[in-house]
Motif scaffolding. Structure first.
Motif, PDB file in Angstrom:
ATOM      1  N   ALA A  55       0.817  -1.216   0.000  1.00  0.00           N
ATOM      2  CA  ALA A  55       0.000   0.000   0.000  1.00  0.00           C
ATOM      3  C   ALA A  55       0.851   1.266   0.000  1.00  0.00           C
ATOM      4  N   GLU A  56       1.873   1.300   0.802  1.00  0.00           N
ATOM      5  CA  GLU A  56       2.713   2.498   0.889  1.00  0.00           C
ATOM      6  C   GLU A  56       4.138   2.105   1.253  1.00  0.00           C
ATOM      7  N   GLY A  57       5.038   3.033   1.098  1.00  0.00           N
ATOM      8  CA  GLY A  57       6.387   2.860   1.604  1.00  0.00           C
ATOM      9  C   GLY A  57       7.342   2.073   0.738  1.00  0.00           C
ATOM     10  N   ALA A  58       7.091   1.968  -0.558  1.00  0.00           N
ATOM     11  CA  ALA A  58       8.026   1.272  -1.449  1.00  0.00           C
ATOM     12  C   ALA A  58       8.797   2.306  -2.254  1.00  0.00           C
ATOM     13  N   THR A  59      10.097   2.107  -2.361  1.00  0.00           N
ATOM     14  CA  THR A  59      10.923   3.002  -3.155  1.00  0.00           C
ATOM     15  C   THR A  59      12.005   2.185  -3.854  1.00  0.00           C
ATOM     16  N   SER A  60      12.376   2.600  -5.041  1.00  0.00           N
ATOM     17  CA  SER A  60      13.414   1.864  -5.762  1.00  0.00           C
ATOM     18  C   SER A  60      14.762   2.090  -5.082  1.00  0.00           C
ATOM     19  N   LEU A  61      15.660   1.138  -5.278  1.00  0.00           N
ATOM     20  CA  LEU A  61      17.008   1.292  -4.741  1.00  0.00           C
ATOM     21  C   LEU A  61      17.654   2.539  -5.338  1.00  0.00           C
ATOM     22  N   GLN A  85      11.143  -1.779   7.368  1.00  0.00           N
ATOM     23  CA  GLN A  85      12.160  -2.830   7.435  1.00  0.00           C
ATOM     24  C   GLN A  85      12.981  -2.906   6.150  1.00  0.00           C
ATOM     25  N   ARG A  86      12.567  -2.144   5.148  1.00  0.00           N
ATOM     26  CA  ARG A  86      13.237  -2.107   3.844  1.00  0.00           C
ATOM     27  C   ARG A  86      13.364  -3.503   3.239  1.00  0.00           C
ATOM     28  N   THR A 124      13.453  -2.940  -5.298  1.00  0.00           N
ATOM     29  CA  THR A 124      12.607  -2.064  -4.497  1.00  0.00           C
ATOM     30  C   THR A 124      12.788  -2.378  -3.022  1.00  0.00           C
ATOM     31  N   LEU A 125      12.827  -1.340  -2.204  1.00  0.00           N
ATOM     32  CA  LEU A 125      12.880  -1.482  -0.753  1.00  0.00           C
ATOM     33  C   LEU A 125      11.512  -1.077  -0.212  1.00  0.00           C
TER      34      LEU A 125
END
Length: 182
Positions: free
Chosen positions: A80-86, A138-139, A133-134
């Motif tokens: 849902a939220e909190g994903a970002t590419s390396l 907890q990444r 993706t992190l």
């Protein structure tokens, strides 16, 4: 319903989307400006289903492959939220702690080990900081687009000799234009 544009790749545009009427269920939609025959669409779906059958927790679940007037759409689940590419993480932080780098490399290497051990072998022709993706505090590491570029090649939608990402991330075989093992 498209919520926002996330990033552009060499062949794709990636969007965050949600199903209409659903408040929390989110997806990533990769749009390829390709025209796909029904046979090609089935070939892409078959290859991506084969990868899903490996049950890798670090590989996003395939939701659908759609032939749309705007292009070929590949839909995968996303948190849902909190994903970002390396790539975005590195651009923002400049660097990561060595322990964090080792953790990320271990997860990615584990995914590649299973993919390369599959029969027939699965190649990840677009592995780069843009496809790692992190997720969340907890990444958690996810490896995006596993087998997708090769599925497009196998379906005849992309030429096998065309680099599918920036030169610095190409494998030695791709740099030398050697045919893939498949």
């Amino acid at each position: 319903m498209i919520e926002r544009h996330l990033r552009n790749g060499v062949m794709t545009e990636v969007y965050r989307a949600r199903r209409e009427g659903s408040g929390r269920e989110r997806f990533e939609v990769r749009r390829f400006t390709l025209v796909a025959s029904s046979d090609a669409l089935r070939a892409v779906r078959r290859e991506l289903d084969r990868i899903q059958a490996l049950h890798l927790p670090a590989v996003p679940a395939l939701v659908d492959v759609i032939d749309d007037p705007v292009g070929l759409l590949v839909v995968t689940s996303t948190p849902a939220e909190g994903a970002t590419s390396l790539r975005m993480t590195l651009d923002a932080a400049g660097s990561l702690e060595p322990e964090e780098c080792v953790r990320i490399v271990r997860v990615v290497a584990g995914v590649l080990d299973v993919l390369h051990g599959a029969s027939p072998q699965v190649l990840h022709r677009r592995l780069s900081p843009d496809t790692i993706t992190l997720v969340g505090p907890q990444r958690e590491v996810r490896v995006e687009e596993c087998g997708l570029a090769q599925a497009l090649v196998d379906a005849g939608l992309v030429n096998a000799r065309v680099p599918l990402q920036a030169r610095q991330y190409l494998s030695p075989d791709e740099l030398l234009q050697r045919p893939s093992p498949r």
